[in-house]
Design a protein around this motif. Structure first.
Motif, short mmCIF file in Angstrom:
data_model
loop_
_atom_site.label_atom_id
_atom_site.label_comp_id
_atom_site.label_asym_id
_atom_site.label_seq_id
_atom_site.Cartn_x
_atom_site.Cartn_y
_atom_site.Cartn_z
N ASN A 1 -81.35 16.18 -25.57
CA ASN A 1 -81.28 16.71 -24.20
C ASN A 1 -80.06 16.17 -23.46
O ASN A 1 -79.67 16.72 -22.43
CB ASN A 1 -82.56 16.34 -23.43
N PHE A 2 -79.52 15.10 -23.99
CA PHE A 2 -78.31 14.50 -23.44
C PHE A 2 -77.21 15.56 -23.26
O PHE A 2 -76.42 15.51 -22.30
CB PHE A 2 -77.87 13.39 -24.41
N TRP A 3 -77.15 16.55 -24.17
CA TRP A 3 -76.04 17.51 -24.16
C TRP A 3 -76.24 18.67 -23.18
O TRP A 3 -75.27 19.38 -22.87
CB TRP A 3 -75.85 18.08 -25.57
N GLY A 4 -77.43 18.88 -22.71
CA GLY A 4 -77.65 19.99 -21.77
C GLY A 4 -76.79 19.89 -20.52
O GLY A 4 -75.99 20.79 -20.20
N PRO A 5 -76.90 18.79 -19.74
CA PRO A 5 -76.06 18.65 -18.55
C PRO A 5 -74.56 18.59 -18.88
O PRO A 5 -73.74 19.06 -18.08
CB PRO A 5 -76.54 17.33 -17.93
N ILE A 6 -74.21 18.01 -20.02
CA ILE A 6 -72.79 17.92 -20.37
C ILE A 6 -72.19 19.31 -20.59
O ILE A 6 -71.11 19.64 -20.10
CB ILE A 6 -72.60 17.05 -21.63
N LEU A 7 -72.90 20.17 -21.33
CA LEU A 7 -72.42 21.53 -21.56
C LEU A 7 -72.36 22.32 -20.25
O LEU A 7 -71.44 23.11 -20.03
CB LEU A 7 -73.33 22.24 -22.56
N ALA A 8 -73.33 22.09 -19.38
CA ALA A 8 -73.31 22.78 -18.09
C ALA A 8 -72.13 22.32 -17.24
O ALA A 8 -71.45 23.12 -16.59
CB ALA A 8 -74.63 22.52 -17.35
N PHE A 9 -71.84 21.02 -17.25
CA PHE A 9 -70.70 20.49 -16.49
C PHE A 9 -69.38 20.99 -17.07
O PHE A 9 -68.44 21.30 -16.34
CB PHE A 9 -70.74 18.97 -16.49
#
Length: 372
Positions: free
Chosen positions: A86-94
């Protein structure tokens, strides 16, 4: 734009696949949690879905997607679950925000994302505090850098497409200008010949029937030639309907016929040799326009055409000896402007003016290179 390259995949479908893949990987990684972590239960799956599935519409509303995924991930961490994929969800959105929104918006989003990344690092007991702090700084910075590059690429692509459209419009305008010049040359010359011959036929109709008949024959031949040239020229507008039986564009070999229709004398000096078809058409049209002007603006007149094949250039002179009726032709005539524009295309020059002894003269010089 017609003919533009299209991506091989639909971006919306790609984003949907990315969202599903992120959710599946988050679940698989979460299920392999250490014994001290809470089990990856139903609330964890729901929160993973909240983090992952909004990525399917990340291009449509990047800031909103970032807020939702970040909030979902924050609740996920607050529940004591392993950070998992789930770490990558906000990163991809940003990353999407950095690629599609301004630097001001990206800066405002980077601060809360950095804090969230630090919290994620502290939540993972395997990471040291310094690594967690570095994670909160480095991860958003890298995502921002990649997104910024994508944004610049999008801008450059948009500018390139705009430039291509502008070039296409300019090409259309140039083609229309060329065709307008061609139409002017064809119509003006042939109509001038027809007008002169019709006047002659009417004048000698009863007193000299053979001359009148010859003039009428010239009118018929000229009108048929004009129609053939117009058909050839206008066929360019319908490339799929071009008739290959059309005669080729006129050249210097057709000067004798052109001079004969206009009642002009033709003199060729030097050694004639093959020249590029475009250059020959340029010389032919300039001579045609000069003879047309002589018939329109210097009646009655006797015109002479001199063509000189020199070592490195083609010299053409058209001289009319009659009195000039319209002395404004040199300053404002569209024909003379067209002559100069034609010559300029082939690095040539056109000089036109009144002769001290009377009449009008047009001189064309075209570089043709050394004879081999």
């Amino acid at each position: 734009m017609a003919g533009a390259l299209k991506p091989r995949w639909n971006p919306q479908v790609a984003d949907a696949v990315l969202a599903v893949a992120t959710f599946v990987l988050s679940a698989l990684v979460g299920q392999r949690a250490y014994p001290e972590w809470p089990a990856y239960d139903l609330p964890a799956y729901v929160l993973a879905a909240v983090v992952s599935f909004p990525l399917a519409v990340r291009r449509r509303a990047p800031v909103t997607v970032l807020i939702i995924t970040s909030a979902g991930y924050a609740v996920y961490l607050a529940g004591g679950y392993q950070p998992s994929f789930n770490f990558w969800g906000p990163i991809l959105a940003f990353y999407t925000v950095a690629g599609l929104r301004s630097s001001k918006v990206t800066t405002a989003c980077a601060i809360p994302l950095g804090l969230l990344m630090m919290w994620s690092g502290f939540a993972d007991e395997l990471l040291s505090p310094w690594v967690s702090i570095g994670q909160g700084v480095v991860v958003p910075a890298f995502a921002w850098a990649f997104g910024e590059n994508v944004r610049k690429l999008h801008i450059a692509t948009a500018l390139l497409r705009a430039e291509q459209r502008q070039r296409a419009r300019l090409a259309v305008m140039e083609e229309r200008t060329r065709m307008a010049r061609e139409l002017h040359d064809v119509v003006a010359h042939h109509m001038s010949v027809i007008s002169v011959q019709a006047g002659l036929a009417g004048y000698v109709f009863t007193s000299d029937p053979p001359t009148a008949r010859t003039a009428l024959d010239t009118i018929g031949d000229t009108s048929r030639e004009a129609l053939a040239e117009l058909r050839r020229l206008l066929s360019v507008l319908r490339p799929s309907e071009v008739d290959e039986s059309f005669d080729p564009a006129p050249g210097l070999d057709d000067l004798a016929e052109l001079a004969g229709r206009a009642g002009a004398d033709l003199e060729i000096t030097g050694t004639p040799r093959p020249l590029p078809s475009g250059l020959e058409l340029c010389a032919y049209r300039v001579i045609q326009e000069a003879l047309t002007n002589a018939m329109k603006h210097a009646q009655p007149a006797r015109a002479k055409v001199f063509v000189d094949y020199q070592a490195t250039s083609l010299m053409v002179r058209v001289i009319s000896d009659g009195p000039v009726v319209n002395r404004k032709v040199e300053a404002s005539g569209h024909g003379l402007i067209g002559m100069r524009e034609r010559a300029r295309l082939y690095r040539g020059t056109v000089h036109a003016g009144y002769r001290p002894e009377g009449g009008f003269e047009v001189e064309l010089t075209l570089p043709i290179g050394e004879r081999t």
